[in-house]
Write a protein that holds these residues in place. Structure first.
Motif, PDB file in Angstrom:
ATOM      1  N   PRO A 141       0.665  -1.115  -0.047  1.00 15.73           N
ATOM      2  CA  PRO A 141       0.172   0.194   0.010  1.00 15.73           C
ATOM      3  C   PRO A 141       1.057   1.218  -0.169  1.00 15.73           C
ATOM      4  N   LEU A 142       2.256   1.292   0.021  1.00 11.83           N
ATOM      5  CA  LEU A 142       3.074   2.166  -0.065  1.00 11.83           C
ATOM      6  C   LEU A 142       4.297   2.128  -1.219  1.00 11.83           C
ATOM      7  N   CYS A 143       4.935   2.805  -1.402  1.00  8.99           N
ATOM      8  CA  CYS A 143       5.753   3.099  -2.663  1.00  8.99           C
ATOM      9  C   CYS A 143       7.057   2.183  -2.595  1.00  8.99           C
ATOM     10  N   SER A 144       7.873   2.442  -1.505  1.00  6.87           N
ATOM     11  CA  SER A 144       9.054   1.601  -1.518  1.00  6.87           C
ATOM     12  C   SER A 144       8.917   0.062  -1.606  1.00  6.87           C
ATOM     13  N   PRO A 145       8.022  -0.529  -0.647  1.00  6.02           N
ATOM     14  CA  PRO A 145       7.917  -2.140  -1.148  1.00  6.02           C
ATOM     15  C   PRO A 145       7.545  -2.383  -2.355  1.00  6.02           C
ATOM     16  N   THR A 146       6.463  -1.696  -2.951  1.00  9.93           N
ATOM     17  CA  THR A 146       5.937  -1.894  -4.069  1.00  9.93           C
ATOM     18  C   THR A 146       7.020  -2.031  -5.210  1.00  9.93           C
ATOM     19  N   ARG A 147       7.924  -0.749  -5.169  1.00  6.96           N
ATOM     20  CA  ARG A 147       9.077  -0.561  -5.983  1.00  6.96           C
ATOM     21  C   ARG A 147      10.294  -1.917  -5.909  1.00  6.96           C
ATOM     22  N   ALA A 148      10.587  -2.168  -4.758  1.00  3.35           N
ATOM     23  CA  ALA A 148      11.052  -3.597  -4.501  1.00  3.35           C
ATOM     24  C   ALA A 148      10.487  -4.715  -5.058  1.00  3.35           C
ATOM     25  N   GLY A 206      -4.718   5.561  -4.331  1.00  2.00           N
ATOM     26  CA  GLY A 206      -4.856   6.924  -4.206  1.00  2.00           C
ATOM     27  C   GLY A 206      -4.971   7.510  -2.734  1.00  2.00           C
ATOM     28  N   GLN A 207      -4.314   8.530  -2.400  1.00  3.46           N
ATOM     29  CA  GLN A 207      -4.291   8.655  -1.208  1.00  3.46           C
ATOM     30  C   GLN A 207      -5.737   9.574  -0.659  1.00  3.46           C
ATOM     31  N   ASN A 208      -6.352   9.934  -1.554  1.00  2.00           N
ATOM     32  CA  ASN A 208      -7.510  10.702  -1.427  1.00  2.00           C
ATOM     33  C   ASN A 208      -8.660   9.483  -1.159  1.00  2.00           C
ATOM     34  N   ARG A 209      -9.323   9.356  -0.223  1.00  2.56           N
ATOM     35  CA  ARG A 209     -10.256   8.335   0.095  1.00  2.56           C
ATOM     36  C   ARG A 209     -11.674   8.692  -0.684  1.00  2.56           C
ATOM     37  N   PRO A 210     -12.118   9.919  -0.696  1.00  6.06           N
ATOM     38  CA  PRO A 210     -13.554   9.884  -1.604  1.00  6.06           C
ATOM     39  C   PRO A 210     -13.282   9.824  -3.074  1.00  6.06           C
ATOM     40  N   ALA A 211     -11.959  10.018  -3.405  1.00  7.12           N
ATOM     41  CA  ALA A 211     -11.887   9.574  -4.841  1.00  7.12           C
ATOM     42  C   ALA A 211     -11.641   8.224  -5.278  1.00  7.12           C
ATOM     43  N   ASN A 212     -11.456   7.368  -4.354  1.00  8.48           N
ATOM     44  CA  ASN A 212     -11.256   5.915  -4.420  1.00  8.48           C
ATOM     45  C   ASN A 212     -12.785   5.481  -4.567  1.00  8.48           C
ATOM     46  N   ALA A 213     -13.773   5.866  -4.077  1.00  7.78           N
ATOM     47  CA  ALA A 213     -14.858   5.411  -4.291  1.00  7.78           C
ATOM     48  C   ALA A 213     -15.499   4.641  -5.426  1.00  7.78           C
ATOM     49  N   PRO A 214     -16.117   3.592  -5.458  1.00 11.48           N
ATOM     50  CA  PRO A 214     -16.674   2.959  -4.293  1.00 11.48           C
ATOM     51  C   PRO A 214     -15.776   2.249  -3.470  1.00 11.48           C
ATOM     52  N   LEU A 215     -14.257   2.017  -3.790  1.00 17.24           N
ATOM     53  CA  LEU A 215     -13.618   1.217  -3.146  1.00 17.24           C
ATOM     54  C   LEU A 215     -13.540   1.721  -1.804  1.00 17.24           C
ATOM     55  N   ARG A 216     -12.983   0.984  -0.646  1.00 19.28           N
ATOM     56  CA  ARG A 216     -12.846   1.485   0.557  1.00 19.28           C
ATOM     57  C   ARG A 216     -11.413   1.796   0.759  1.00 19.28           C
ATOM     58  N   GLY A 217     -11.082   2.613   1.815  1.00 15.83           N
ATOM     59  CA  GLY A 217      -9.639   2.821   2.179  1.00 15.83           C
ATOM     60  C   GLY A 217      -8.935   3.736   1.011  1.00 15.83           C
ATOM     61  N   GLY A 218      -7.542   3.550   1.399  1.00 16.58           N
ATOM     62  CA  GLY A 218      -6.719   4.279   0.312  1.00 16.58           C
ATOM     63  C   GLY A 218      -5.152   4.075   0.708  1.00 16.58           C
ATOM     64  N   LYS A 219      -4.129   4.690   0.143  1.00 16.11           N
ATOM     65  CA  LYS A 219      -2.886   4.761   0.693  1.00 16.11           C
ATOM     66  C   LYS A 219      -2.896   4.186   1.934  1.00 16.11           C
ATOM     67  N   GLY A 220      -1.568   3.241   2.238  1.00 20.85           N
ATOM     68  CA  GLY A 220      -1.385   3.068   3.601  1.00 20.85           C
ATOM     69  C   GLY A 220      -2.257   1.851   4.141  1.00 20.85           C
ATOM     70  N   GLU A 221      -3.146   1.350   3.106  1.00 14.79           N
ATOM     71  CA  GLU A 221      -4.296   0.330   3.813  1.00 14.79           C
ATOM     72  C   GLU A 221      -4.236  -0.867   2.654  1.00 14.79           C
ATOM     73  N   GLY A 268      -9.021   0.168  -1.868  1.00  9.07           N
ATOM     74  CA  GLY A 268      -8.663   1.558  -2.138  1.00  9.07           C
ATOM     75  C   GLY A 268      -7.196   1.889  -1.766  1.00  9.07           C
ATOM     76  N   GLY A 269      -6.295   0.918  -1.201  1.00  5.68           N
ATOM     77  CA  GLY A 269      -5.134   1.181  -0.924  1.00  5.68           C
ATOM     78  C   GLY A 269      -4.204   0.279  -1.718  1.00  5.68           C
ATOM     79  N   ILE A 270      -4.736  -0.714  -2.648  1.00  2.00           N
ATOM     80  CA  ILE A 270      -3.874  -1.572  -3.413  1.00  2.00           C
ATOM     81  C   ILE A 270      -4.470  -1.825  -4.488  1.00  2.00           C
ATOM     82  N   ARG A 271      -5.530  -1.859  -4.858  1.00  2.00           N
ATOM     83  CA  ARG A 271      -6.118  -1.897  -6.501  1.00  2.00           C
ATOM     84  C   ARG A 271      -5.599  -0.734  -7.095  1.00  2.00           C
ATOM     85  N   VAL A 272      -5.027  -0.920  -8.332  1.00  2.00           N
ATOM     86  CA  VAL A 272      -4.480  -0.073  -9.097  1.00  2.00           C
ATOM     87  C   VAL A 272      -4.649  -0.112 -10.589  1.00  2.00           C
ATOM     88  N   PRO A 273      -4.676   0.856 -11.654  1.00  2.00           N
ATOM     89  CA  PRO A 273      -4.653   0.548 -12.949  1.00  2.00           C
ATOM     90  C   PRO A 273      -3.632  -0.002 -13.383  1.00  2.00           C
TER      91      PRO A 273
END
Length: 677
Positions: free
Chosen positions: A93-100, A304-319, A323-328
């Protein structure tokens, strides 16, 4: 797994499939009307791979994913001419581990990078270990040149010669590295001069960083067009502090609905610049006759970091919520990637390396967690599916507690690492994770819990709970202060501070002060090995009386003196747990991992309550048992950059210690236990 084409079965799509099969066999037909031919010196059968990472881009911020405010025509074109994935995930849910994970093809927990890396003052001094095989190492066997343009963020060292910094991209086999951060990036910087790249000259006056990366890609493709290459275009945008070109910002501010939830002009303007960059990358590939020799992937490093923008997914960056891990994820490659297709195959960042390896005609190295996406991309062959996809985030960020997750089919289980509580969701019918099915489907929950528990045990991310097994641990100290302080040495913190008043009443150590004071009782013995436990038994802890809270803090750990220690602390008046690390009189707080304080989670009011610091080398874990019913994991801490207790010469100076910090009040503790594992 379903792949659905949105184009009719035309001659074009049939040719695309046959071309992909030929590519994997080492030959490639030349379709009628093709753009310039492959450069004459370029070997056949080795497909370039270009990965464009967009920092902190939410899963639905692109037009091709349904966003009707942002404008991304270039990426939308790639999706129309290629394949769009609807079940793509970041490995963390955050950048460094995903890059690793992208560099290694392995889950972040196997790489040692499970959290975002802090600046040089961070206690852990973490970096991606170059001893493991990277995507650059693998592809070098087939003559590939590997490049990085942009963000690396896989080291916490930002001084000295770039090539000598631990975990730098050159150490991982990257040959051509450009516009990569020299200093810690912080919130980001997008207009030259860049504060985190002070030595980076501008290519043009007032350049915008996203455009600079595009120009570097154009140069890279021109330079390496006659050899196969892997290129990670790692954007700094659209991360945290949003800064856009004024003309683009004005355009989006004037759009209807601007400023309402999910319709953010600043982000839209920054994303428009990234979209223009992607168009420049595509045109560079086409201009040099490499379109039919190149796979282009566009994705994000986390949700995304902005939770409302991730709707209808729940959560965001760091979770680890969706909303924190599903990506395009958009894939483009004329003659290679199925055109106009949509795939619900579950993908992860770890799939990049084995995909690149197969396109180079190589098997994936042993130990990778990813699977090649070539069958899904080409529509040829059988796509191998992982039995399960895993995530682990044993840290604290904001108000989110350490947790892990596993997805099997459409079932996804979240586990909170503190108390091992689980939640179960069917993300196919409930992508917003609004209905917990754990109680309704106990067998599924139990099976996924067992799988995730086994995976976490395999990763061995943090020292386990402080339970004792007869004959397996050596008890060093059991102290209840029945006989007074004994040989304990009293040390004020810092060493120059005035001491508190200390007495022993019954079997309890009592610390009081009319002002503010912090005092340690340091035992005559300390750990002889680098795996040990310090357990504090507080006993009754009455809450402060009416009025302003008065500090009552208990600490336990190891100390050399009042200027050098590693302590777990519990502040009773705020129900706050955290850690204190002081080396040479300096309190380590800059870039502290994982947090300075965890509020309102633990209450040690119960007579049987306990708290413990468990150390294994340079990794420490905090545990609490609020009611004497079992240990709860609180957080993990890495200390190697400041205090490396793996070293005998360091450890021999440290002793077990307990103490208190008070402010105009009194606190007492029953005693403590310390033992080696």
């Amino acid at each position: 797994m379903t792949v659905r084409s949105t184009l009719p079965a035309t001659r074009r799509s049939v040719l695309a499939g046959s071309a992909a099969a030929a590519a994997l066999a080492g030959t490639r037909p030349t379709p009628a009307g093709a753009r310039p031919r492959r450069p004459p010196g370029r070997p056949a059968g080795r497909t370039n791979v270009v990965v464009v990472s967009i920092d902190d881009l939410g899963w639905d911020e692109l037009g091709c994913y349904g966003n009707d405010f942002n404008e991304t025509p270039e990426i939308d074109r790639l999706a129309a001419e290629g394949t769009r994935f609807t079940q793509a995930y970041a490995a963390a849910p955050l950048c460094s581990p995903t890059r690793a994970a992208l560099v290694t093809g392995r889950y972040p927990g196997r790489t040692g990078i499970t959290d975002f890396l802090r600046p040089e003052s961070a206690a852990s001094d973490s970096f991606l270990d170059p001893r493991g095989a990277s995507v650059a190492d693998v592809l070098a066997r087939r003559g590939y040149t590997s490049g990085l343009i942009g963000k690396w963020h896989l080291t916490e060292t930002y001084s000295g010669d770039y090539r000598r910094r631990p975990g730098n991209p050159y150490a991982h086999g990257f040959d051509d590295v450009r516009v990569s951060e020299e200093l810690y990036i912080g919130d980001g910087d997008y207009q030259h001069p860049y504060f985190f790249m002070p030595a980076q000259p501008a290519r043009e006056p007032g350049e915008y960083l996203t455009d600079r990366l595009a120009a570097e890609v154009e140069d890279f493709v021109a330079t390496h067009r006659e050899e196969p290459f892997f290129l990670h275009v790692s954007n700094y945008a659209v991360h945290t502090a949003l800064v856009a070109k004024p003309d683009l910002l004005a355009r989006f501010e004037a759009k209807p609905g601007a400023g309402s939830p999910g319709r953010r002009p600043l982000l839209a303007a920054m994303l428009a610049s990234v979209d223009e960059q992607v168009g420049r990358i595509r045109r560079a590939v086409e201009r040099h006759g490499l379109a039919r020799d190149t796979l282009l992937l566009v994705t994000s490093d986390n949700g995304g970091q902005n939770r409302p923008a991730n709707a209808p997914l729940r959560g965001g960056k760091g979770e680890l919520l969706e909303g924190g891990i599903r990506v395009p994820l958009v894939a483009w490659g004329p003659g290679l990637v199925r055109a106009g297709a949509e795939s619900d195959h579950v993908t992860s960042t770890v799939d990049v390396l084995p995909t690149a390896a197969e396109l180079a005609g190589l098997p994936a190295p042993g130990g990778v967690d990813g699977t090649s996406l070539v069958p899904t991309l080409t529509g040829r062959g059988r796509q191998r599916t992982r039995e399960a996809t895993y995530w682990a985030y044993p840290h604290l960020i904001g108000g989110t507690l350490p947790h892990a997750a596993v997805r099997v089919g459409d079932d996804k289980l979240l586990m909170w690492l503190g108390d091992r509580r689980v939640e179960l969701y069917d993300v196919a019918i409930d992508p917003g994770e609004s209905r917990d099915l754990a109680a309704e489907r106990p067998q599924v929950a139990a099976r996924l819990t067992a799988m995730l528990t086994a995976h976490l045990a395999e990763l061995d991310l943090y020292p386990g709970p402080p339970s004792q097994a007869a004959g397996r641990e050596r008890r060093v100290v059991t102290e209840t202060f029945d006989g007074g302080l004994g040989e304990h040495r009293l040390a004020p913190v810092p060493a120059t501070a005035a001491p508190a008043d200390v007495t022993v009443e019954g079997s309890r150590l009592v610390v009081s002060s009319a002002g503010a004071a912090h005092l340690l009782a340091i035992a005559p013995v300390g750990p002889r090995g680098d795996e040990f436990v310090v357990q504090l038994d507080p006993g009754p802890l009455p809450t402060a009386g009416p009025g302003a809270p008065r500090e009552r803090t208990l600490v336990a750990g190891v100390a050399k003196d009042g200027d050098n220690y590693l302590l777990l602390r519990y502040r009773h008046d705020l129900r706050r747990v955290g850690w204190d690390l002081r080396v040479g009189g300096r309190l380590e707080v800059g870039g502290a991992e994982p947090t300075a304080a965890l509020d309102g989670v633990v209450d040690l009011d119960h007579p049987a309550a306990r708290i413990a610091l468990v150390v294994r080398g340079a990794s420490a874990a905090a545990y609490a048992d609020p009611r004497g019913e079992g240990w709860r994991f609180l957080f993990r801490l890495d200390t190697a950059g400041a205090l490396d207790l793996r070293r005998d010469d360091v450890r021999r100076d440290y002793r077990y210690a307990v103490g208190a910090r008070v402010s105009g009040t009194t606190v007492a503790l029953d005693g403590y236990r310390a033992w080696e594992r």
